[in-house]
Design an enzyme around this catalytic site. Structure first.
Site, PDB file in Angstrom:
ATOM      1  N   LYS A 230     -14.080   1.645  -4.210  1.00  0.00           N
ATOM      2  CA  LYS A 230     -15.124   2.054  -3.263  1.00  0.00           C
ATOM      3  C   LYS A 230     -16.247   2.801  -3.985  1.00  0.00           C
ATOM      4  CE  LYS A 230     -12.129   2.812   0.793  1.00  0.00           C
ATOM      5  NZ  LYS A 230     -11.671   3.859   1.729  1.00  0.00           N
TER       6      LYS A 230
ATOM      7  N   HIS B 265       7.044 -26.711   2.366  1.00  0.00           N
ATOM      8  CA  HIS B 265       6.186 -27.745   1.794  1.00  0.00           C
ATOM      9  C   HIS B 265       5.045 -27.129   0.981  1.00  0.00           C
ATOM     10  CE1 HIS B 265       8.239 -30.815   4.210  1.00  0.00           C
ATOM     11  NE2 HIS B 265       8.291 -29.863   5.126  1.00  0.00           N
TER      12      HIS B 265
ATOM     13  N   GLU C  28       0.836  -1.199   0.000  1.00  0.00           N
ATOM     14  CA  GLU C  28       0.000   0.000   0.000  1.00  0.00           C
ATOM     15  C   GLU C  28       0.872   1.250   0.000  1.00  0.00           C
ATOM     16  OE1 GLU C  28      -4.238   0.216   1.775  1.00  0.00           O
ATOM     17  OE2 GLU C  28      -2.971   1.164   3.281  1.00  0.00           O
TER      18      GLU C  28
END
Length: 560
Positions: free
Chosen positions: A517, A392, A361
């Protein structure tokens, strides 16, 4: 200091490094690691921490050139401007002073000419007093029962940072003892499943809800806050809200309108960015409720120790600066777009997700601080898992696929040591054996000639060959106490800032989250209209219209 419209890539220091890349391409870490003097020069110690960056694809000459780049980017001045409270977040006209959140009481750190440290400590003292009341049982809920369970509602930086610290402290013996009989949960997602999971097994009578929203208007947070207010009200009545909900906010009018006593609102400031807010009331309040303020104060002191190191240490010995410069080298010069954060500690399982936000960000920008398009890439794709789980999972790609620089983080002393009789080593030694082995495996690899000497069949040799020459660094912490957790946080916060300062971008705004948004608001209006009036989706492209129709036709949401 006025900002310069020149891009860092136009400087001689940048061009010098670009030319130097060709020299580095001719080297292999097998050879670089054989130079003991080089390796020794690439180890730094501070306050019990040991940084080893000798497995970076860099020479002593590379480091000199990177330090020249730091000078060309005016890094010293930019760090000073941050600590002096200048408005380095230029697009929002704000200071960037998360360092003030953990400064000693007698420190002087100014924003707009005012020392903010006394104000910070007023809030910290208020948190200490309140958390002591809750933990001692002198503050009780609506039915007279102590509040032993806490749900903190927040999203982004209001959740990822505090969750990282909480998870890191959960198994520290001292923290474990101080949290006995208490629970702390974090509610972030507006997905109702997250609500269901958070309240599962909890009794409203013994639950305190902390609502974290600076403006008290954050859509996701406030919807979750209203949902939990309904949960409390349904069980205990509307008058119980003031006893069972508190706020971290500066909008006292909306806090009161919501039903929370403004006296139980804990402030933070415009000069605190969300992803840098874990040391504010955003993190300190829920963590103090769980572990006690004295434990959280140790965390703040750890972060402050790195702040002082960052501000005062010459760059060639400055851990956040060195890490930041190496990241710039890996991203902008060697062309590695990602970074793996690999803590060999299960207690640090939430560290990579937090740094993912802090880093991506902050530095995921495409223009300079002056608004000029950048002709080079900034930011990294950050991801990670604790070792040995990651081995793994995705280490296959790191060893034999794309080159991804790795941060290995190890702890000398386990929080919960186990030694089984008859085992060759303790459980922690087994873990750390992998911590020490993996960086060498990445650096050295394995050649076809070595495999032939081991009598590996010819058809398998290409599959078992490891190219090596894959960069990593190792950070070794003496233990994982609250103090060390604070240090680790601050190292990465400042590392990210260094990268942004060198690239010449604004690491402290986040305009990239806004567009989605706005579009979500349009969709929300459509969903409301479709649910209440049966109107068909309109005004969207073919793809979105088709998806919306499918959702509305097949979803089981109740009609409003």
């Amino acid at each position: 200091m006025a900002s310069s419209t020149a891009l860092i890539c136009d400087t001689e220091a940048w061009k010098d490094l670009k030319g130097h890349v060709e020299d580095i391409k001719k080297t292999h870490l097998r050879d670089l690691m054989s130079d003991a003097n080089r390796c020794q020069s690439m180890m730094m110690e501070f306050d019990g921490l040991l940084l080893d960056y000798s497995r970076q694809r860099a020479t002593v000459e590379t480091m000199d050139k990177l330090l020249n780049l730091a000078k060309a980017s005016q890094l010293t001045e930019k760090i000073s401007r941050m600590f002096n409270g200048e408005h380095i977040n230029s697009t929002e006209n704000r200071s960037v002073l998360h360092v003030a959140l953990r400064a000693p009481k007698d420190a002087v750190i100014k924003a707009d000419g005012m020392n903010v440290v006394p104000e910070v400590w007023n809030v910290l003292d208020k948190i200490k007093e309140f958390s002591d009341k809750i933990r001692s049982g002198s503050w009780v809920g609506a039915t007279g029962k102590p509040l032993k369970d806490v749900i903190a509602i927040g999203i982004g930086g209001s959740f990822l940072g505090p969750l990282f610290v909480h998870t890191a402290l959960q198994t520290d013996p001292e923290a474990l003892e101080s949290a006995k009989g208490r629970q702390l949960r974090f509610l972030a997602n507006i997905d109702p499943v997250d609500v269901a999971r958070n309240i599962s097994g909890l009794n409203p009578e013994t639950t305190l809800v902390v609502v974290v929203s600076k403006t008290f208007t954050t859509a996701e947070t406030m919807l979750n806050a209203r949902t939990l207010r309904e949960w409390i009200t349904a069980a205990l009545g509307a008058s119980a809200v003031a006893k069972h909900m508190v706020a971290v906010s500066t909008n006292l009018a909306l806090v009161e309108k919501f039903g929370i006593d403004p006296n139980n609102a804990f402030a933070f400031w415009d000069w605190v960015g969300g992803r840098y807010s874990v040391c504010s009331a955003v993190g300190v309040l829920p963590l103090s409720l769980q572990y006690g303020f004295s434990m959280v104060e140790k965390f703040l002191k750890g972060a402050s120790s790195i702040d002082q190191h960052f501000q005062s240490t010459p760059f060639e010995k400055n851990i956040p600066v060195l890490l930041g410069l190496l990241s710039v080298w890996n991203v902008s010069f060697l062309g590695y777009p990602a970074r793996a954060i690999l803590p060999y500690s299960q207690a640090l399982e939430k560290f990579a997700p937090h740094i993912q936000q802090v880093s991506m960000e902050s530095n995921g920008k495409g223009v300079s601080i002056d608004g000029l398009p950048l002709p080079f890439e900034t930011g990294e794709i950050d991801f990670g898992e604790p070792g040995t789980n990651g081995q793994h999972s995705f280490y296959q790609l790191i060893h034999q696929g794309r080159v991804i620089p790795c941060d290995f983080i190890g702890i000398v002393k386990s929080q919960q040591p186990v030694y089984l009789k008859g085992e060759v080593v303790s459980n922690h030694d087994e873990l750390m054996s992998n911590f020490f082995a993996q960086p060498d495996a990445l650096a050295y690899g394995k050649t076809p000639e070595q495999l032939q000497k081991e009598n590996v069949s010819e058809n398998l040799i290409p599959h078992k060959t490891f190219s090596g020459n894959r960069p990593s660094l190792s950070l070794l912490l003496p233990e994982l106490t609250a103090y060390n957790v604070g240090q680790l946080l601050a190292i990465y916060e400042h590392r990210v800032a260094v990268q942004g300062f060198v690239w010449g971008i604004n690491s402290f705004d986040q305009w990239g989250v806004e567009l989605g948004k706005v579009l979500a608001t349009q969709v929300r209006k459509q969903l409301h209209s479709s649910r209440t009036q049966g109107t068909a989706p309109e005004g969207f492209n073919y793809s979105t219209t088709t998806l919306l129709k499918r959702y509305l036709e097949t979803s089981s949401e109740p009609q409003m």
